[in-house]
Scaffold this active site. Structure first.
Site, PDB file in Angstrom:
ATOM      1  N   ARG A 120       0.826  -1.214   0.000  1.00  0.00           N
ATOM      2  CA  ARG A 120       0.000   0.000   0.000  1.00  0.00           C
ATOM      3  C   ARG A 120       0.865   1.271   0.000  1.00  0.00           C
ATOM      4  O   ARG A 120       0.628   2.209  -0.758  1.00  0.00           O
ATOM      5  CB  ARG A 120      -0.880  -0.020   1.247  1.00  0.00           C
ATOM      6  CG  ARG A 120      -1.712   1.231   1.472  1.00  0.00           C
ATOM      7  CD  ARG A 120      -2.400   1.128   2.809  1.00  0.00           C
ATOM      8  NE  ARG A 120      -3.432   0.139   2.782  1.00  0.00           N
ATOM      9  CZ  ARG A 120      -4.732   0.409   2.651  1.00  0.00           C
ATOM     10  NH1 ARG A 120      -5.132   1.643   2.528  1.00  0.00           N
ATOM     11  NH2 ARG A 120      -5.618  -0.540   2.643  1.00  0.00           N
ATOM     12  N   ARG A 198      -2.680  -8.653  10.553  1.00  0.00           N
ATOM     13  CA  ARG A 198      -1.887  -8.463   9.326  1.00  0.00           C
ATOM     14  C   ARG A 198      -0.410  -8.391   9.681  1.00  0.00           C
ATOM     15  O   ARG A 198      -0.037  -7.848  10.711  1.00  0.00           O
ATOM     16  CB  ARG A 198      -2.188  -7.140   8.620  1.00  0.00           C
ATOM     17  CG  ARG A 198      -3.580  -6.691   8.603  1.00  0.00           C
ATOM     18  CD  ARG A 198      -3.737  -5.496   7.685  1.00  0.00           C
ATOM     19  NE  ARG A 198      -3.601  -5.931   6.304  1.00  0.00           N
ATOM     20  CZ  ARG A 198      -3.735  -5.141   5.249  1.00  0.00           C
ATOM     21  NH1 ARG A 198      -3.936  -3.856   5.416  1.00  0.00           N
ATOM     22  NH2 ARG A 198      -3.625  -5.605   4.041  1.00  0.00           N
ATOM     23  N   ASP A 317     -13.860   5.934   1.078  1.00  0.00           N
ATOM     24  CA  ASP A 317     -14.339   5.368   2.343  1.00  0.00           C
ATOM     25  C   ASP A 317     -15.210   6.337   3.137  1.00  0.00           C
ATOM     26  O   ASP A 317     -16.009   5.910   3.968  1.00  0.00           O
ATOM     27  CB  ASP A 317     -13.153   4.933   3.214  1.00  0.00           C
ATOM     28  CG  ASP A 317     -12.633   3.554   2.830  1.00  0.00           C
ATOM     29  OD1 ASP A 317     -13.040   3.035   1.772  1.00  0.00           O
ATOM     30  OD2 ASP A 317     -11.812   2.989   3.591  1.00  0.00           O
ATOM     31  N   ALA A 330     -10.400   0.471  -2.549  1.00  0.00           N
ATOM     32  CA  ALA A 330      -9.559   1.515  -3.117  1.00  0.00           C
ATOM     33  C   ALA A 330      -9.910   1.733  -4.585  1.00  0.00           C
ATOM     34  O   ALA A 330      -9.884   2.864  -5.075  1.00  0.00           O
ATOM     35  CB  ALA A 330      -8.089   1.135  -2.961  1.00  0.00           C
TER      36      ALA A 330
HETATM   37  C1  LIG Z   1      -7.278  -4.346   6.232  1.00  0.00           C
HETATM   38  C2  LIG Z   1      -7.751  -3.732   4.953  1.00  0.00           C
HETATM   39  C3  LIG Z   1      -7.328  -4.240   3.736  1.00  0.00           C
HETATM   40  C4  LIG Z   1      -7.781  -3.676   2.538  1.00  0.00           C
HETATM   41  N1  LIG Z   1      -7.380  -4.208   1.354  1.00  0.00           N
HETATM   42  C5  LIG Z   1      -7.850  -3.684   0.194  1.00  0.00           C
HETATM   43  C6  LIG Z   1      -7.477  -4.216  -1.069  1.00  0.00           C
HETATM   44  O1  LIG Z   1      -6.709  -5.156  -1.178  1.00  0.00           O
HETATM   45  N2  LIG Z   1      -7.993  -3.617  -2.189  1.00  0.00           N
HETATM   46  C7  LIG Z   1      -8.817  -2.545  -2.111  1.00  0.00           C
HETATM   47  O2  LIG Z   1      -9.255  -2.043  -3.163  1.00  0.00           O
HETATM   48  N3  LIG Z   1      -9.165  -2.003  -0.940  1.00  0.00           N
HETATM   49  C8  LIG Z   1      -8.713  -2.542   0.214  1.00  0.00           C
HETATM   50  N4  LIG Z   1      -9.083  -2.004   1.390  1.00  0.00           N
HETATM   51  C9  LIG Z   1      -9.911  -0.793   1.393  1.00  0.00           C
HETATM   52  C10 LIG Z   1      -9.087   0.424   1.017  1.00  0.00           C
HETATM   53  O3  LIG Z   1      -7.933   0.496   1.807  1.00  0.00           O
HETATM   54  C11 LIG Z   1      -9.893   1.696   1.203  1.00  0.00           C
HETATM   55  O4  LIG Z   1     -11.159   1.537   0.593  1.00  0.00           O
HETATM   56  C12 LIG Z   1      -9.209   2.894   0.553  1.00  0.00           C
HETATM   57  O5  LIG Z   1      -7.902   3.055   1.066  1.00  0.00           O
HETATM   58  C13 LIG Z   1     -10.029   4.164   0.804  1.00  0.00           C
HETATM   59  O6  LIG Z   1      -9.315   5.279   0.371  1.00  0.00           O
HETATM   60  P1  LIG Z   1      -9.769   6.732   0.829  1.00  0.00           P
HETATM   61  O7  LIG Z   1      -8.851   7.657   0.106  1.00  0.00           O
HETATM   62  O8  LIG Z   1     -11.233   6.874   0.684  1.00  0.00           O
HETATM   63  O9  LIG Z   1      -9.509   6.783   2.404  1.00  0.00           O
HETATM   64  P2  LIG Z   1      -8.129   6.809   3.229  1.00  0.00           P
HETATM   65  O10 LIG Z   1      -7.099   5.987   2.569  1.00  0.00           O
HETATM   66  O11 LIG Z   1      -8.495   6.503   4.635  1.00  0.00           O
HETATM   67  O12 LIG Z   1      -7.639   8.327   3.109  1.00  0.00           O
HETATM   68  C14 LIG Z   1      -8.234   9.365   3.847  1.00  0.00           C
HETATM   69  C15 LIG Z   1      -7.202  10.470   3.991  1.00  0.00           C
HETATM   70  O13 LIG Z   1      -7.832  11.609   4.576  1.00  0.00           O
HETATM   71  C16 LIG Z   1      -6.972  12.169   5.541  1.00  0.00           C
HETATM   72  N5  LIG Z   1      -7.797  12.888   6.520  1.00  0.00           N
HETATM   73  C17 LIG Z   1      -8.709  12.346   7.374  1.00  0.00           C
HETATM   74  N6  LIG Z   1      -9.268  13.305   8.127  1.00  0.00           N
HETATM   75  C18 LIG Z   1      -8.713  14.486   7.748  1.00  0.00           C
HETATM   76  C19 LIG Z   1      -8.865  15.825   8.173  1.00  0.00           C
HETATM   77  N7  LIG Z   1      -9.728  16.150   9.141  1.00  0.00           N
HETATM   78  N8  LIG Z   1      -8.124  16.798   7.572  1.00  0.00           N
HETATM   79  C20 LIG Z   1      -7.251  16.482   6.565  1.00  0.00           C
HETATM   80  N9  LIG Z   1      -7.048  15.215   6.148  1.00  0.00           N
HETATM   81  C21 LIG Z   1      -7.771  14.226   6.717  1.00  0.00           C
HETATM   82  C22 LIG Z   1      -6.275  10.954   6.154  1.00  0.00           C
HETATM   83  O14 LIG Z   1      -5.063  11.315   6.813  1.00  0.00           O
HETATM   84  C23 LIG Z   1      -6.046  10.072   4.930  1.00  0.00           C
HETATM   85  O15 LIG Z   1      -4.821  10.324   4.295  1.00  0.00           O
HETATM   86  C24 LIG Z   1      -8.650  -2.560   2.585  1.00  0.00           C
HETATM   87  C25 LIG Z   1      -9.056  -2.022   3.820  1.00  0.00           C
HETATM   88  C26 LIG Z   1      -8.638  -2.611   4.988  1.00  0.00           C
HETATM   89  C27 LIG Z   1      -9.119  -2.046   6.301  1.00  0.00           C
END
Ligand SMILES: Cc1cc2nc3c(=O)[nH]c(=O)nc-3n(C[C@H](O)[C@H](O)[C@H](O)COP(=O)(O)OP(=O)(O)OC[C@H]3O[C@@H](n4cnc5c(N)ncnc54)[C@H](O)[C@@H]3O)c2cc1C
Length: 439
Positions: A120, A198, A317, A330
């Site tokens: 990741r 993990r 998410d 993701a």
């Molecule tokens: C154990 C596990 C395994 C997974 N494996 C897979 C996989 O193999 N394939 C897949 O497709 N998905 C997988 N997923 C799901 C995937 O990781 C998520 O769906 C994806 O990372 C979501 O991305 P995002 O950008 O929406 O959220 P996030 O990656 O959570 O990013 C949110 C960002 O917002 C920032 N943020 C939060 N609050 C604030 C604030 N108040 N001010 C400024 N910044 C802020 C955070 O610091 C972070 O950088 C997995 C999830 C888990 C839990």
């Protein structure tokens, strides 16, 4: 027709890149995860002006399906991603006693596009660097504490500073603060009833390559094995030509996620899960120098992902957390961002709320259908009898999910979807019927 393709702001189409800042649309994106970065990159490609606010001061095995592989390739990232990804040709799935149930080929490319499975942190870093190389402004160390909107703009307060734009994109993850403005109340994620131990480590350092019962994971390049039993699945894979190992074991866990949902795990608790199983599971798991205990959170589908005046949109998410067994969280986050960028380009600055409503209409049912595969895949493995037939526990790779092109689709359907909203007014999205999840 107002606000649809006829008012397209800068004339670029599918696969094309617009001159910087040519659409006139300004966007603040909160969160530089996969959702936020992807939205920023495609927005830049479509000529919007973007600022990304991320609270981390610095940056910290994810899988991207073929549906998003085709987008990364279009962005020119294949040559960077491919060398750091795992290259396993099959998944060997065993029952708890160690009998092989199925050897499932893992083709890449599939449906005309690669899939990318890698660490990741590596892939996220590359996406982050790509966004920077495009000149996207990413401000780190920005904690966004408040969200607001008027008829004409959306805004945030970041580190005490008030900022506004045509649209705010809440890509702030599963614990989203942006969600409160959309829902009008604080809505916390709930426990999915499962947790994951993990581990990620170097095979040679931990002696995986020396132990006769574990060296099969290193001897033939990248290797992928899984074991399934009642309410448990354990996936173990190697990458870097068999040099790095990833262990992921999903099991029942009713712990309170309010306290903490990601913390160091205890090896004895982890090994208890595979007690009485094929001894290879214990041999592999005990090589891990440390474990992370990750409580899997979930939420019921939100009634909407957009605020009342449609000046704030939730993506990734923040809008729809996925269970890892969908292997799509993701990827759907990336699709959200890409589709939103196209919708905004087609609508233009004067019709941002229409673009946002249309984007939700285009995305909502597809995302829910993809999200449900997390439950169906998990149940397929966790409820399988030990003598189940291989094809009954093979991971589905449906064309509707992986053969999809979010950018192309957005160009194809935007005008009709927007027209419907203009004619009938905005309606809350509806959930797809559950049986449609069949592959
Ligand atoms: C154990 C596990 C395994 C997974 N494996 C897979 C996989 O193999 N394939 C897949 O497709 N998905 C997988 N997923 C799901 C995937 O990781 C998520 O769906 C994806 O990372 C979501 O991305 P995002 O950008 O929406 O959220 P996030 O990656 O959570 O990013 C949110 C960002 O917002 C920032 N943020 C939060 N609050 C604030 C604030 N108040 N001010 C400024 N910044 C802020 C955070 O610091 C972070 O950088 C997995 C999830 C888990 C839990």
């Amino acid at each position: 027709m107002n606000g649809t393709s006829s008012s397209q702001s800068n004339g670029v189409g599918f696969g094309q890149v617009a001159p910087p800042d040519s659409s006139g649309v300004s966007i603040i994106i909160v969160g530089a995860g996969f959702a936020g970065l992807s939205c920023a990159i495609e927005s830049r490609r479509k000529g919007h002006s973007v600022v990304v606010l991320e609270k981390f001061k610095e940056l910290k095995i994810i899988s991207f399906g073929n549906n998003v592989g085709r987008i990364f390739e279009r962005w020119g990232l294949h040559d960077r991603f491919w060398p750091v990804c795992t290259h396993m040709d099959k998944l060997v799935l065993h029952n708890a006693e160690g009998k092989v149930l199925v050897e499932q080929p893992l083709q890449s490319p599939r449906y005309g596009a690669y899939s990318y499975n890698g660490h990741r942190g590596d892939l996220h870093k590359m996406l982050f660097e790509h966004a920077q190389s495009l000149g996207i402004e990413i401000r780190l160390g920005q904690d966004v504490s408040e969200y607001w909107e008027t008829e004409t703009e959306g805004g945030v307060i970041a580190n005490g500073e008030r900022l506004s734009a045509d649209l705010v994109v809440g890509a702030d993850g599963v614990r989203s603060r942006a969600r409160k403005l959309v829902l009008g109340y604080e809505d916390k994620p709930k426990s999915s009833g499962y947790a994951i131990f993990r581990a990620w480590f170097d095979c040679a350092e931990q002696g995986v390559d020396k132990d006769p019962s574990t060296k099969f994971m290193c001897e033939n390049g990248d290797t992928f094995h899984g074991w399934i039993g009642p309410d448990v699945h354990f996936l173990c894979s190697t990458s870097g030509g068999g040099r790095k190992m990833s262990c992921v074991i999903t099991h029942k866990d009713e712990a309170d996620i309010e306290e903490s949902w990601s913390f160091p795990g205890k090896m004895e608790d982890c090994l208890k899960i595979v007690e009485g199983w094929d001894p290879t599971c214990t041999a592999l798991l005990s090589k891990a120098p440390s474990l992370v205990d990750w409580k899997l959170v979930y939420r019921d589908p939100l009634p909407t992902w957009i605020s009342k005046r449609a000046r704030l949109a939730l993506i990734g998410d923040a809008a729809h957390p996925f269970l890892p067994t969908s292997v799509q969280g993701a990827s759907q986050a990336v699709e959200d961002g890409v589709t939103l960028a196209v919708a905004l380009q087609l609508a233009g600055k004067e019709s941002v709320p229409l673009a946002v409503k249309t984007w939700e209409k285009i995305r909502y049912q597809r995302v829910r259908k993809a999200q449900l595969t997390g439950e169906s895949n998990r149940d397929m493995w966790h409820k399988a009898k030990s003598d189940v037939k291989g094809e009954e526990v093979s991971m589905p790779h449906p064309e509707w999910l992986l053969g999809f092109d979010a950018e192309k689709h957005a160009y194809e359907v935007y005008a009709d979807a927007a027209e419907e909203i203009e004619e009938r007014g905005y309606e809350l999205p509806t959930l797809p019927p559950v049986p449609t999840i069949a592959a």
